[in-house]
Design a protein around this motif. Structure first.
Motif, PDB file in Angstrom:
ATOM      1  N   ARG A 199       2.669   9.275  -0.588  1.00 41.99           N
ATOM      2  CA  ARG A 199       2.989   9.087   1.054  1.00 41.99           C
ATOM      3  C   ARG A 199       1.913   9.978   1.686  1.00 41.99           C
ATOM      4  N   ARG A 200       1.679  11.110   1.217  1.00 40.37           N
ATOM      5  CA  ARG A 200       0.521  12.066   2.099  1.00 40.37           C
ATOM      6  C   ARG A 200      -0.843  11.535   1.682  1.00 40.37           C
ATOM      7  N   LEU A 201      -0.977  10.990   0.548  1.00 36.22           N
ATOM      8  CA  LEU A 201      -2.359  10.636   0.086  1.00 36.22           C
ATOM      9  C   LEU A 201      -2.831   9.318   1.088  1.00 36.22           C
ATOM     10  N   SER A 205      -5.537   8.992   4.041  1.00 37.23           N
ATOM     11  CA  SER A 205      -6.488   7.930   4.018  1.00 37.23           C
ATOM     12  C   SER A 205      -6.548   7.236   5.248  1.00 37.23           C
ATOM     13  N   ASN A 206      -5.164   6.951   5.631  1.00 39.09           N
ATOM     14  CA  ASN A 206      -5.422   5.797   6.823  1.00 39.09           C
ATOM     15  C   ASN A 206      -5.778   6.533   8.104  1.00 39.09           C
ATOM     16  N   ALA A 207      -5.725   7.819   8.053  1.00 39.54           N
ATOM     17  CA  ALA A 207      -6.194   8.594   9.559  1.00 39.54           C
ATOM     18  C   ALA A 207      -7.777   8.482   9.321  1.00 39.54           C
ATOM     19  N   ARG A 208      -8.499   8.431   8.279  1.00 39.59           N
ATOM     20  CA  ARG A 208      -9.794   8.300   7.966  1.00 39.59           C
ATOM     21  C   ARG A 208     -10.486   7.103   7.966  1.00 39.59           C
ATOM     22  N   ASP A 226      -3.500  -0.770  -3.697  1.00 35.08           N
ATOM     23  CA  ASP A 226      -2.900  -1.385  -5.074  1.00 35.08           C
ATOM     24  C   ASP A 226      -2.199  -0.517  -5.676  1.00 35.08           C
ATOM     25  N   GLU A 227      -2.817   0.740  -5.980  1.00 32.67           N
ATOM     26  CA  GLU A 227      -2.007   1.901  -6.751  1.00 32.67           C
ATOM     27  C   GLU A 227      -0.389   1.991  -6.138  1.00 32.67           C
ATOM     28  N   ALA A 228      -0.510   2.147  -4.927  1.00 37.40           N
ATOM     29  CA  ALA A 228       0.936   2.532  -4.237  1.00 37.40           C
ATOM     30  C   ALA A 228       1.885   1.230  -4.389  1.00 37.40           C
ATOM     31  N   ILE A 229       1.052   0.224  -4.210  1.00 39.08           N
ATOM     32  CA  ILE A 229       2.329  -1.043  -4.371  1.00 39.08           C
ATOM     33  C   ILE A 229       2.585  -1.175  -5.820  1.00 39.08           C
ATOM     34  N   SER A 253       7.966   2.710   3.667  1.00 38.56           N
ATOM     35  CA  SER A 253       7.560   2.418   5.093  1.00 38.56           C
ATOM     36  C   SER A 253       6.021   2.762   5.165  1.00 38.56           C
ATOM     37  N   GLU A 254       5.769   3.730   4.510  1.00 39.62           N
ATOM     38  CA  GLU A 254       4.085   4.144   4.718  1.00 39.62           C
ATOM     39  C   GLU A 254       3.310   3.426   4.166  1.00 39.62           C
ATOM     40  N   VAL A 255       3.778   2.642   2.715  1.00 40.43           N
ATOM     41  CA  VAL A 255       2.979   1.445   2.038  1.00 40.43           C
ATOM     42  C   VAL A 255       2.711   0.514   2.983  1.00 40.43           C
TER      43      VAL A 255
END
Length: 274
Positions: A199-201, A205-208, A226-229, A253-255
């Protein structure tokens, strides 16, 4: 689902396999179509040659995973649509969870053969996808906390390729030793750590992503998303007290947020034809 569909996303490589990438782009497409030229551009982001991209398109078409929708344009075929539903099922994973009363779903595979390596690989993948772990030799279990109970677990295991001769049933009132062993089959602390770290990763990433060139943003969004899914797809969806469910829900939720951001970036990338 045909065997081709079950294995279409299993290819392992440093980056995404061409077939996996093309299928996922089609599943995420707002127009439900993908131009061959866009497929080739997308593949090029990951170092996949034009020729390999064209070969992937041909093989996907031969397997009925995609079909032509006009000159140089493709859409999901019959097998691809079914696979697309499987790919997207992670979005509603928490809706499949119900309260746990301590009952276990079990499958007995002790009498099944082990000489057919393909069948063995399919069986092991099916057990992993359903979140089952080996309690005793040939006996796999998971908490009976999913909607549909044992009937749904049986249908899913058979649908994923486990032989229908394997009994699937419920188990309750295990003795103290077996109950403790069953609850210890999963490393709940490690699962929760994985939810939090991933989630932190994604948040970082989303912020940048918005600060990156669209090509780099598209590549990063695909690889991390893809890795998170995949992490969610193979998650056993354990109940309390085996895991902290709130951490899994927050990760899911973050994914979903990251996936939406990734879709937007890929739409921009595909629209920016040179």
């Amino acid at each position: 689902m045909a065997e081709t569909s079950k294995t279409a996303l299993d290819e392992s490589a440093p980056g995404p396999a061409a077939r996996r990438l093309i299928l996922k782009l089609l599943v995420a497409s707002e127009t439900e179509t993908l131009d061959a030229s866009d497929a080739i551009r997308a593949c090029a982001l990951f170092g996949i040659s034009d020729n390999n991209a064209r070969v992937a398109l041909t093989r996907l078409a031969n397997a009925n995973l995609i079909e032509t929708a006009g000159r140089g344009t493709y859409r999901l075929g019959s097998e691809g649509r079914a696979l697309g539903e499987d790919i997207s099922a992670w979005r509603s994973a928490e809706q499949r969870v119900r309260p746990w009363d301590g009952t276990w779903v079990a499958v007995l595979i002790a009498g099944l053969g082990r000489s057919d390596r393909t069948a063995l690989r399919v069986r092991e993948r099916a057990l992993a996808l359903v979140g089952m772990r080996q309690l005793e030799e040939g006996l796999y279990v998971r908490p009976d906390n999913l909607v549909g109970g044992v009937a749904h677990a049986r249908e899913r295991l058979y649908g994923l390729g486990v032989e229908t001769s394997a009994p699937v049933f419920t188990v309750r009132d295990l003795d103290t030793g077996l109950e403790s062993k069953a609850r210890g089959l999963w490393n709940g602390k490690e699962l929760v750590k994985g939810y939090r770290d991933s989630r932190r990763l994604l948040e970082k990433s989303n912020a940048r992503l918005g600060t990156l060139p669209v090509e780099l943003a598209a590549k990063e969004a695909y690889l991390l998303g893809d890795e998170a899914i995949r992490q969610l797809v193979f998650d056993p969806l354990l109940p309390e007290p085996l895991v902290t469910v709130a951490d899994r829900v927050a990760f899911g939720s973050e994914v979903r947020r990251y996936d939406e951001a990734g879709r937007s970036i890929w739409q921009r990338f595909l629209a920016a034809r040179g």
